[in-house]
Design a protein around this motif. Structure first.
Motif, PDB file in Angstrom:
ATOM      1  N   LEU A   1      13.973  80.733  37.951  1.00 12.46           N
ATOM      2  CA  LEU A   1      12.685  81.906  37.104  1.00 12.46           C
ATOM      3  C   LEU A   1      13.136  81.578  35.459  1.00 12.46           C
ATOM      4  CD1 LEU A   1      13.601  85.000  39.317  1.00 12.46           C
ATOM      5  CD2 LEU A   1      11.829  83.451  39.404  1.00 12.46           C
ATOM      6  N   TYR A   2      14.065  81.667  34.978  1.00 12.01           N
ATOM      7  CA  TYR A   2      14.364  81.122  33.405  1.00 12.01           C
ATOM      8  C   TYR A   2      13.796  80.107  32.888  1.00 12.01           C
ATOM      9  CZ  TYR A   2      16.481  81.313  29.195  1.00 12.01           C
ATOM     10  OH  TYR A   2      17.848  81.433  27.819  1.00 12.01           O
ATOM     11  N   GLU A   3      13.835  79.243  33.822  1.00 13.66           N
ATOM     12  CA  GLU A   3      13.255  77.600  33.281  1.00 13.66           C
ATOM     13  C   GLU A   3      11.978  78.381  33.273  1.00 13.66           C
ATOM     14  OE1 GLU A   3      15.643  74.267  35.833  1.00 13.66           O
ATOM     15  OE2 GLU A   3      17.348  74.499  34.112  1.00 13.66           O
ATOM     16  N   LYS A   4      11.496  78.421  34.313  1.00 11.90           N
ATOM     17  CA  LYS A   4       9.901  78.892  34.830  1.00 11.90           C
ATOM     18  C   LYS A   4       9.610  79.329  33.256  1.00 11.90           C
ATOM     19  CE  LYS A   4       7.557  78.578  38.813  1.00 11.90           C
ATOM     20  NZ  LYS A   4       7.054  79.208  40.203  1.00 11.90           N
ATOM     21  N   GLY A   5      10.156  80.220  32.859  1.00 11.98           N
ATOM     22  CA  GLY A   5      10.536  81.500  32.217  1.00 11.98           C
ATOM     23  C   GLY A   5       9.947  83.020  32.552  1.00 11.98           C
ATOM     24  N   LEU A   6      10.095  82.893  33.469  1.00  8.12           N
ATOM     25  CA  LEU A   6       9.732  83.721  34.278  1.00  8.12           C
ATOM     26  C   LEU A   6      11.247  85.353  33.988  1.00  8.12           C
ATOM     27  CD1 LEU A   6       7.860  83.040  37.611  1.00  8.12           C
ATOM     28  CD2 LEU A   6       7.399  83.770  35.943  1.00  8.12           C
ATOM     29  N   GLN A  57      17.482  94.533  27.496  1.00  5.63           N
ATOM     30  CA  GLN A  57      17.950  94.328  28.766  1.00  5.63           C
ATOM     31  C   GLN A  57      16.627  93.134  29.863  1.00  5.63           C
ATOM     32  OE1 GLN A  57      19.785  96.033  30.116  1.00  5.63           O
ATOM     33  NE2 GLN A  57      19.639  98.271  29.029  1.00  5.63           N
ATOM     34  N   TRP A  58      17.523  92.890  30.371  1.00  7.40           N
ATOM     35  CA  TRP A  58      16.613  91.371  31.243  1.00  7.40           C
ATOM     36  C   TRP A  58      16.139  91.966  31.993  1.00  7.40           C
ATOM     37  CZ3 TRP A  58      17.612  86.164  29.419  1.00  7.40           C
ATOM     38  CH2 TRP A  58      18.868  86.205  29.349  1.00  7.40           C
ATOM     39  N   PHE A  59      14.640  91.429  32.701  1.00 10.49           N
ATOM     40  CA  PHE A  59      12.847  91.789  33.096  1.00 10.49           C
ATOM     41  C   PHE A  59      12.636  90.766  33.700  1.00 10.49           C
ATOM     42  CE2 PHE A  59      13.258  94.456  29.752  1.00 10.49           C
ATOM     43  CZ  PHE A  59      13.003  95.421  30.614  1.00 10.49           C
ATOM     44  N   VAL A  60      12.584  90.606  34.865  1.00 13.26           N
ATOM     45  CA  VAL A  60      12.130  89.704  35.705  1.00 13.26           C
ATOM     46  C   VAL A  60      10.173  89.798  35.415  1.00 13.26           C
ATOM     47  CG1 VAL A  60      11.600  88.376  37.863  1.00 13.26           C
ATOM     48  CG2 VAL A  60      13.443  89.247  37.351  1.00 13.26           C
ATOM     49  N   LYS A  61       9.390  89.509  35.646  1.00 11.93           N
ATOM     50  CA  LYS A  61       8.059  88.803  35.503  1.00 11.93           C
ATOM     51  C   LYS A  61       7.790  88.727  36.723  1.00 11.93           C
ATOM     52  CE  LYS A  61       6.708  86.758  31.842  1.00 11.93           C
ATOM     53  NZ  LYS A  61       6.282  85.016  30.345  1.00 11.93           N
ATOM     54  N   THR A  62       6.750  89.895  36.897  1.00 13.87           N
ATOM     55  CA  THR A  62       7.110  90.460  38.453  1.00 13.87           C
ATOM     56  C   THR A  62       5.779  89.244  38.978  1.00 13.87           C
ATOM     57  OG1 THR A  62       6.531  92.465  37.975  1.00 13.87           O
ATOM     58  CG2 THR A  62       8.569  91.528  39.355  1.00 13.87           C
ATOM     59  N   GLN A  63       4.660  89.994  37.986  1.00 12.73           N
ATOM     60  CA  GLN A  63       2.837  89.370  38.435  1.00 12.73           C
ATOM     61  C   GLN A  63       2.703  88.385  39.414  1.00 12.73           C
ATOM     62  OE1 GLN A  63       0.613  91.763  36.578  1.00 12.73           O
ATOM     63  NE2 GLN A  63      -0.780  91.041  37.931  1.00 12.73           N
ATOM     64  N   PRO A  64       3.395  87.269  38.161  1.00 14.09           N
ATOM     65  CA  PRO A  64       3.342  86.048  39.160  1.00 14.09           C
ATOM     66  C   PRO A  64       3.450  85.740  40.983  1.00 14.09           C
ATOM     67  CG  PRO A  64       4.211  85.426  37.345  1.00 14.09           C
ATOM     68  CD  PRO A  64       3.887  86.967  37.347  1.00 14.09           C
ATOM     69  N   LEU A  65       4.827  86.395  40.747  1.00 15.53           N
ATOM     70  CA  LEU A  65       5.609  86.837  42.303  1.00 15.53           C
ATOM     71  C   LEU A  65       4.787  87.662  43.516  1.00 15.53           C
ATOM     72  CD1 LEU A  65       9.831  87.082  40.885  1.00 15.53           C
ATOM     73  CD2 LEU A  65       7.825  84.933  41.925  1.00 15.53           C
ATOM     74  N   ALA A  66       4.043  88.671  43.068  1.00 15.88           N
ATOM     75  CA  ALA A  66       3.452  89.710  43.504  1.00 15.88           C
ATOM     76  C   ALA A  66       2.183  88.961  43.732  1.00 15.88           C
ATOM     77  CB  ALA A  66       3.270  90.897  42.513  1.00 15.88           C
ATOM     78  N   MET A 119      20.061  81.719  22.866  1.00 15.96           N
ATOM     79  CA  MET A 119      20.130  80.839  24.549  1.00 15.96           C
ATOM     80  C   MET A 119      20.678  79.885  25.331  1.00 15.96           C
ATOM     81  SD  MET A 119      18.810  85.040  25.782  1.00 15.96           S
ATOM     82  CE  MET A 119      17.208  84.582  25.420  1.00 15.96           C
ATOM     83  N   THR A 120      21.697  80.164  25.776  1.00 15.37           N
ATOM     84  CA  THR A 120      21.886  78.990  26.838  1.00 15.37           C
ATOM     85  C   THR A 120      22.137  79.417  28.359  1.00 15.37           C
ATOM     86  OG1 THR A 120      23.652  77.930  25.343  1.00 15.37           O
ATOM     87  CG2 THR A 120      23.698  77.060  27.322  1.00 15.37           C
ATOM     88  N   CYS A 121      20.906  79.137  29.048  1.00 20.31           N
ATOM     89  CA  CYS A 121      20.865  79.233  31.100  1.00 20.31           C
ATOM     90  C   CYS A 121      21.044  78.154  31.651  1.00 20.31           C
ATOM     91  CB  CYS A 121      20.336  80.176  31.293  1.00 20.31           C
ATOM     92  SG  CYS A 121      19.967  80.475  32.804  1.00 20.31           S
ATOM     93  N   THR A 122      22.310  78.083  32.350  1.00 21.45           N
ATOM     94  CA  THR A 122      22.494  76.562  32.501  1.00 21.45           C
ATOM     95  C   THR A 122      23.181  77.150  34.081  1.00 21.45           C
ATOM     96  OG1 THR A 122      24.814  76.088  31.841  1.00 21.45           O
ATOM     97  CG2 THR A 122      22.690  74.735  30.922  1.00 21.45           C
ATOM     98  N   MET A 148       8.902  87.697  47.662  1.00 21.87           N
ATOM     99  CA  MET A 148       8.833  87.080  46.356  1.00 21.87           C
ATOM    100  C   MET A 148       9.661  86.088  46.462  1.00 21.87           C
ATOM    101  SD  MET A 148       8.038  90.333  43.468  1.00 21.87           S
ATOM    102  CE  MET A 148       8.988  91.454  44.005  1.00 21.87           C
ATOM    103  N   ALA A 149      10.834  86.907  46.891  1.00 20.31           N
ATOM    104  CA  ALA A 149      11.850  85.403  46.345  1.00 20.31           C
ATOM    105  C   ALA A 149      11.458  83.977  47.106  1.00 20.31           C
ATOM    106  CB  ALA A 149      12.997  85.982  46.951  1.00 20.31           C
ATOM    107  N   GLY A 150      11.249  84.515  48.540  1.00 18.24           N
ATOM    108  CA  GLY A 150      11.531  83.682  49.120  1.00 18.24           C
ATOM    109  C   GLY A 150      10.360  82.846  49.072  1.00 18.24           C
ATOM    110  N   LEU A 151       9.256  82.963  48.952  1.00 17.58           N
ATOM    111  CA  LEU A 151       7.961  82.462  48.654  1.00 17.58           C
ATOM    112  C   LEU A 151       8.227  81.477  47.244  1.00 17.58           C
ATOM    113  CD1 LEU A 151       5.349  85.019  49.334  1.00 17.58           C
ATOM    114  CD2 LEU A 151       5.343  82.752  50.304  1.00 17.58           C
TER     115      LEU A 151
END
Length: 879
Positions: free
Chosen positions: A160-165, A357-366, A422-425, A495-498
């Motif tokens: 999700l991070y890499e996707k910018g979500l 805080q950290w957020f998930v961009k939910t629009q595209p998943l929704a 930031m580094t996310c791996t 959302m996660a499954g899809l």
RNA sequence: GGGCGGUUAGCUCAGUUGGUUAGAGCGCCACGUUGACAUCGUGGAGGUCACAAGUUCGAGUCUUGUACCGCCCA
């Protein structure tokens, strides 16, 4: 067999045996076809079983057992959830008792303690689920914090991070001062509480005038950055664009116009505090207002609070109001019902606070999640929840996923002290991905627990690895859970499954209702109305609890649970036990069971009737279960077993087993065993223990009922047997009724004349059954097509098919009372006839209603006419 | 403010696509220990299906409105 069923004696050993036989494993079915799969909603690892778990477990076990009996590979994946806040709080409480704290221990030591805690209490709830009979595959049990699932969480986050979500930002979030963490919107509950609405003056900067403003939280004026009025509000239009002065602090802020303002509320003018109110935050952004944070994380005021710095929010509220009063700025304070945001966990008042805080961009998943349901890839049962699902996803807001806790999946992001990058791996980094510096530090926050549970249906099967289980059992079949976590969990799994598996996580969502006390009140410790499922199981047995939960309501609606109901279902189990006892004690040594092919010609009406009813009930319950109406199916089985099989067929069998005729005896035994055995199968998913125990006592094929085949039904319907048995039942009941009315001693055998017309042959054939059931003296029982002379001094009765019954109760008859009774009966008949006649005289009815319905009415009327004629004759004879 | 659900016997609830005289459990009344079961049996009492209008040959069931209760979202 003991006289009464004792659940304690059987439940535990039976469960252990089932498990040791490996019946709980999908591999047992040896069926390569479409499997049936459920992921168990993971209970909190350190939790204790409550009724919510009990109903979830009962319903899921029901479905799993049903599908297993249909021969499908049935997999139920169990597991537990690490439950971030709940578990951390429990351990912190323990630490406090020891006089220490997590801060004193430090993060690593604290986490060790939590793992110890988990080791100690973690197995408790799954043990309790075993008591419920849960036939899940324990060898596939998972835990959200175990190694594999942690890897799944890491993978999901990084993707999700890499996707910018996933993004990090400073936003207004819900802050829980006691827990010292952010919580998501869903974790806040609003309660209506008594508060005050404070009216005060917002002075204009030039001192010429003031705007009256109302607020429920006066202390927040310290963070005000505007006063807003409705653009079309004539009362205030002249103020728009002017500046006014924040009380006490003297800061100047603008008066703005915004259509959001409700002119009817308060004074129609509102203060805007972007730093401490969600609506104001939005307005602040639109109007580019500054955001001032006046509060520390412990809910005391900070340096922006001026003289009030260091005071608790509520103390500041009082003091500020007093001070404003002294300055002549107050108008009044009125009692007011306010909506108070409280933390779902702990119940303290939550503060809207600006924080990073950290957020998930939910629009595209929704969007894709909405589509999956709209397209029918996922079906929601009951269907009405689809609208709620849609509505929530259509208005979804970004999901705050960071928590300032220690227990949980730590956010896999490292911050660089040098470049702030930031580094996310996937693997822990040793240096900054941006500048290469080694001065990196891992983000201290952990993820919201629901982030990991969102992955549950596939992470438990091995994702992100491409495992055989994932290939075979994913997507799962049914997600069964309470409707209260539709948003928390179901939507997030979709959302996660899809997103991660490119597939739906489950094909059907089945939502059950909440359990309340017998008067519909929510169960709570403070009300003292909590029912503990473990206590219930101790007292009444698991089956009684399960049957109550499974049949006590309709899908999706709440259930009021009472001990009386559980007790009556315990009685039902005992009924099954005793019916079985009766059957096996009458089998004799030479009994041989037979298959389902019956030669109707050699059977009597009661045999054919009960077999026909069994067949109908099999078809009906199967249909209902396939349609997720488990409760209705169970209730029908209850009625069938008790009111038809036990009350009538067994009673008939008692008589026929005493027959001299060996063939009659053996047929009866075979029907008894056959019907009981099939009914036990149908009941097994509801009440697995008693049915298995009973089944083991009966002649049977196969080693366990739980892996026996679900009965099949046939199209054949024995209409004639149903009708004839109905006549016999009517006959017996009518006679019993008269006996009771005339206070004939129950033990007394009486004589009777039955004038049966074309039913004579049939009734004569069942003469013995009728006489015994109605307690009629055999030597003085006359069954004839007609009677030349009606018996004198007899009670006359008429039932369907124009069958007349005369009970010569010479010494007991009160002629006047008899006339009265018959007159009343006739009145009732004629009323009924008028209604039926009315229908048939209506041309529209005759023309438009289906022929079968019209015929039915005609038959009914004909029957009523015959009854009337005979009854009139009887009345005449009395006068 | 928006949405959803509920209102059926004294209590708690069923009632499947509209179609016999609306059912169950508990409670109540009367009777009953006949070897499956008193954790039971037999018989009985108890409902204008919240209200109003409509659709229909026919409404507890479908439509609209009203009242009250509950829940969710804002």
């Amino acid at each position: 067999m003991a006289k009464a069923y004792d659940p304690k004696q059987y439940e535990q050993p039976l469960y252990d045996w089932w498990e040791s036989q490996r019946y709980f494993k999908p591999e047992y079915a040896d069926n390569l076809g479409e499997p049936f799969v459920i992921s168990m909603p993971p209970p909190n690892v350190t939790g204790a079983l409550h009724l919510g778990h009990a109903i979830t477990t009962s319903v899921e076990d029901f479905m799993i057992r049903y599908h297993r009996m249909k021969g499908e590979a049935a997999l139920w994946v169990p597991g537990t959830d690490h439950a971030g806040i709940a578990t951390q709080l429990q351990v912190e409480l323990a630490l406090r008792r020891e006089g220490t704290s997590r801060q004193e221990l430090g993060r690593d030591k604290f986490l060790e303690r939590v793992w110890e805690w988990k080791a100690k209490y973690g197995g408790m709830i799954t043990k309790q689920m075993r008591r419920l009979g849960a036939s899940c595959d324990w060898e596939r049990e998972r835990f959200t914090m175990d190694e594999g699932l942690s890897r799944a969480v890491r993978e999901a986050f990084v993707r999700l991070y890499e996707k910018g979500l996933i993004y990090r930002g400073e936003y207004l979030i819900n802050w829980s001062p006691g827990l010292q963490t952010a919580v998501s919107d869903l974790e806040v509950e609003y309660t209506e509480e008594d508060g005050k609405l404070y009216f005060f003056k917002y002075m204009l900067a030039d001192g010429t005038d003031f705007i009256p403003v109302a607020t429920t939280r006066p202390e927040t004026v310290l963070g005000d950055t505007a006063v807003a009025v409705h653009p079309e509000d004539e009362r205030y239009s002249r103020f728009i664009g002017q500046m006014c002065v924040v009380p006490i602090l003297g800061r100047q802020i603008p008066v703005i116009a915004d259509p959001y303002v409700d002119r009817a509320f308060g004074t129609g003018a509102v203060k805007i505090t972007p730093g401490h109110d969600p609506h104001d935050f939005e307005i602040g952004r639109q109007h580019h207002l500054p955001t001032i944070n006046i509060m520390n994380k412990d809910a005391t005021l900070n340096e922006n609070g001026g003289a009030y710095q260091g005071l608790d929010r509520f103390v500041a509220r009082q003091k500020l109001w007093v001070d404003m009063e002294a300055m002549g700025l107050t108008i009044e304070a009125k009692p007011y019902k306010m909506q108070v945001p409280r933390s779902q966990r702990g119940g303290e008042i939550v503060e809207p606070l600006v924080s990073t805080q950290w957020f998930v961009k939910t629009q595209p998943l929704a969007e894709v999640s909405l589509k999956a349901v709209a397209d029918g890839q996922i079906k929601i049962v009951p269907e009405r929840f689809t609208k709620i699902y849609n509505n929530w996803l259509e208005n979804i807001r970004d999901w705050c996923i960071s928590r300032q806790l220690w227990w949980g999946h730590r956010i896999p992001v490292w911050h660089c002290r040098d470049c702030q990058g930031m580094t996310c791996t996937r693997a822990d980094p040793t240096q900054c991905a941006q500048c290469g510096s080694q001065a990196i530090e891992r983000d201290p926050d952990v993820l919201d627990t629901w982030f990991s549970s969102g992955l549950w249906p596939f992470s438990t099967l091995g994702w992100p690895d491409d495992t055989p289980d994932l290939r075979r059992y994913y997507p799962t079949s049914v997600m069964e859970t309470g409707y209260d976590i539709l948003f928390f969990w179901v939507t997030r799994m979709v959302m996660a499954g899809l997103e991660f598996t490119d597939d739906v996580p489950f094909r059907t969502v089945y939502l059950h209702g909440l359990i309340r006390d017998e008067h519909g009140k929510k169960m709570s410790k403070s009300s003292g109305n909590v029912i503990d499922p473990l206590v219930v199981m101790d007292e009444y047995g698991t089956d009684a609890l399960r049957f109550t939960l499974l049949t006590g309501s309709t899908p999706g609606s709440d259930m009021n649970l009472s001990m009386e109901r559980i007790a009556s279902n315990r009685n039902f189990c005992n009924k099954i036990w005793n019916a079985t006892r009766f059957v096996i004690s009458n089998l004799g040594v030479s009994f041989r069971s037979r298959d389902s092919t019956w030669d109707l010609a050699e059977l009597t009406v009661p045999d054919r009737w009960i077999l026909s009813r069994l067949n109908q009930i099999t078809a009906e319950t199967t249909r209902l279960i396939e349609d997720y109406n488990f409760g209705e199916a169970g209730r029908q089985l209850y009625d069938f077993f008790w009111s038809e099989f036990a009350d009538w067929y067994i009673e008939v069998a008692k008589i026929r087993l005493q027959s001299e005729d060996a063939f009659v005896q053996s047929t009866t035994r075979q029907v008894l065993v056959y019907v009981l055995e099939r009914t036990l199968r149908l009941l097994h998913p509801y009440i697995p223990f008693i049915t298995e125990v009973a089944w083991q006592h009966l002649p049977h094929e196969g080693e366990s009922l739980m892996v026996a085949r679900w009965p099949r039904s046939y199209d054949r319907l024995d209409q004639q047997a149903n009708e004839q048995m109905a006549i016999m039942i009517d006959l017996v009941r009518t006679i019993r009724n008269s006996r009771a009315e005339y206070r004939v001693e129950p033990a007394k055998w009486i004589s009777a004349y039955i004038v049966a017309g074309d039913q004579t042959t049939m009734l004569v054939k069942h003469r013995e059954v009728i006489s015994k059931l109605a307690r009629l003296e055999d030597s003085s029982l006359h069954i004839a097509p007609q009677l030349d002379q009606k018996p004198a001094q007899a009670i006359g009765l008429v039932i369907s098919n124009g069958i007349e019954i005369y009970l010569p109760l010479a010494d007991m008859i009160d002629l006047t009372a008899e006339r009265e009774r018959l007159t009343k009966e006739l009145a009732r008949l004629s009323q009924w006839m008028t209604a039926t006649q009315g229908k048939l005289n209506n041309g529209n009815f005759v023309n438009k209603a289906p022929a079968a319905v019209v015929q039915q009415e005609r038959d009914k009327l004909a029957d009523l006419e015959v009854q009337q004629t005979k009854m009139k004759a009887q009345l005449q004879q009395l006068s």
